[in-house]
Design a protein around this motif. Structure first.
Motif, PDB file in Angstrom:
ATOM      1  N   HIS A 108       0.863  -1.191   0.000  1.00  0.00           N
ATOM      2  CA  HIS A 108       0.000   0.000   0.000  1.00  0.00           C
ATOM      3  C   HIS A 108       0.895   1.236   0.000  1.00  0.00           C
ATOM      4  O   HIS A 108       2.121   1.109  -0.038  1.00  0.00           O
ATOM      5  N   ASP A 112       5.933   4.003   5.637  1.00  0.00           N
ATOM      6  CA  ASP A 112       6.706   2.987   6.364  1.00  0.00           C
ATOM      7  C   ASP A 112       6.829   1.693   5.569  1.00  0.00           C
ATOM      8  O   ASP A 112       7.455   0.731   6.032  1.00  0.00           O
ATOM      9  N   HIS A 113       6.250   1.674   4.343  1.00  0.00           N
ATOM     10  CA  HIS A 113       6.356   0.512   3.455  1.00  0.00           C
ATOM     11  C   HIS A 113       6.976   0.867   2.108  1.00  0.00           C
ATOM     12  O   HIS A 113       7.205  -0.011   1.285  1.00  0.00           O
ATOM     13  N   ASP A 255      -0.760  -4.048   5.812  1.00  0.00           N
ATOM     14  CA  ASP A 255      -1.367  -3.462   7.021  1.00  0.00           C
ATOM     15  C   ASP A 255      -2.867  -3.741   7.136  1.00  0.00           C
ATOM     16  O   ASP A 255      -3.544  -3.155   7.988  1.00  0.00           O
ATOM     17  N   HIS A 291       2.926  -5.283  10.410  1.00  0.00           N
ATOM     18  CA  HIS A 291       3.788  -5.026  11.565  1.00  0.00           C
ATOM     19  C   HIS A 291       3.503  -6.113  12.595  1.00  0.00           C
ATOM     20  O   HIS A 291       2.352  -6.493  12.787  1.00  0.00           O
TER      21      HIS A 291
HETATM   22 ZN   LIG Z   1       2.548   0.217   8.207  1.00  0.00          ZN
END
Ligand SMILES: [Zn+2]
Length: 374
Positions: A108, A112-113, A255, A291
């Protein structure tokens, strides 16, 4: 097993409160094949690995990174929050294979990805970056906006850092209580992480998906290795992709699943409930959340589904009786499900946290249930 609680909720609601374990979720015992100070690389099946990271700061985690080794090259699933972590991940990957990384898929658009995409593209010329038609423009936008967003003089990142530095220099909190030695040490660590974060965000390069797909895409990696990318539609984000290896029954959920508590900022709750139902139809030997640790079954998928579905059902019933928001959202009761998630230990923090989580999600979901927006 102690696990860092994700993102903003921890600092805003909990302070440094300890976490209490929920009903146990079955985890896959980690088979660690490589590690450094910030991550462990675990083997899930022949040629299938996940890199599980320590958080980048006390606010932002790195996403889990999948590593699939094919006959002629490697597929990476998600590229981390900070470029330096992607560089370190490549060093870990080099400990299990010297084949080039040829493919990268973003589950996505969240940073953080995706912030490490540029590191992989620069390290492996010819890299193909996959993303859905819906998420690709947001990945590009999110990477492009950094210089004027996170790095701007008045950005949240900079003002938070300045506030932390001022607080440490003042030596006491807003009520006049002096910081303990332990608190001063923690603040110094946090300040160091945030300075490093700003340095790293300045290095992020724009490397959006150049291989855009819709629906399902199957990547043949040679030697019989088949990897399925499936766009599950809006859920945690505007478009969430899962990656499934049918021969090994390994599922990377992005996520759509964040452990130990769902990350719900900017989410699409109503379709998310259906996505969680669809996810449970995938047979898994290893289930990798976006995560958190690798799970052995769909217990946690069910927990997240049941929490959202219960809120939807309660809101729907109240509307049918004529109750209007925000009153209805305040009356949603999710106490019966609290023990299925990790929440802070000790009363009243434990109850206040869960109450706040329930209220926050219920308020946003009330718009979905009434048909306005979601
Ligand atoms: Zn994330």
């Amino acid at each position: 097993m102690r696990i860092a609680f994700p993102a903003l909720l921890l600092t805003t609601l909990l302070g440094r409160a300890a976490l209490a374990p929920a009903q146990p979720v079955s985890l896959v015992p980690p088979n660690i094949v490589a590690r450094d100070t910030g991550a462990t690389m675990q083997r899930l099946a022949e040629g299938v690995y996940v890199i599980v990271h320590e958080p980048a700061t006390n606010e932002w985690p790195h996403g889990n990174t999948g590593v699939i080794v094919g006959e002629n090259g490697v597929l990476i699933i998600d590229s981390n929050y900070l470029p330096a972590r992607a560089v370190d991940d490549i060093a870990l990957i080099r400990q299990v294979t010297n084949k080039p990384v040829r493919y990268l898929v973003n589950t996505h658009w969240h940073g953080d990805h995706t912030h490490g995409n540029g590191v992989y593209r620069d390290s492996f010329p010819g890299l193909a970056i996959f993303g859905t038609r819906e998420s690709a423009p947001f990945i590009e936008l999110n990477l492009k906006k950094l210089p004027t967003g996170a790095l701007a003089a008045n950005s949240y990142s900079r003002t938070t850092l300045a506030a932390l530095e001022a607080s440490l220099a003042r030596g006491r909190d807003s009520a006049g209580r002096a910081w303990t030695a332990e608190e001063r040490t923690e603040m110094a660590v946090s300040i160091g992480q945030r300075k490093f974060e700003l340095t790293e965000l300045a290095k992020v390069k724009v490397a959006a998906p150049d291989q855009v797909f819709e629906g399902t895409f199957t990547l043949e990696m040679g030697g019989g290795r088949r990897v399925e990318f499936r766009n599950m539609g809006p859920a945690n984000s505007v478009s969430d992709v899962i990656i499934y290896l049918p021969a090994d029954r390994v599922l990377f959920a992005g996520d759509i699943l964040v452990y130990p508590s769902p990350y719900t900022s900017g989410s699409f709750f109503m379709p998310w409930i259906g996505v969680l139902e669809a996810l449970q139809r995938y047979s898994v030997a290893a289930l990798v959340p976006g995560h958190g640790p690798v799970m052995a079954n769909h217990d946690y998928t069910r927990n997240v589904h049941d929490a959202f579905a219960s809120i939807r059902t309660q809101l729907d019933s109240m509307y049918r009786l004529g109750m209007v928001p925000p009153d209805a959202a305040k009356k949603v009761d999710l106490k019966a499900l609290r023990n299925r998630f990790w929440v802070p230990a000790g009363r009243p923090i434990r109850e206040a946290f869960w109450e706040e989580w329930t209220r926050s999600v219920s308020e946003r979901m009330s718009l979905c249930v009434m048909g306005y927006s979601c």
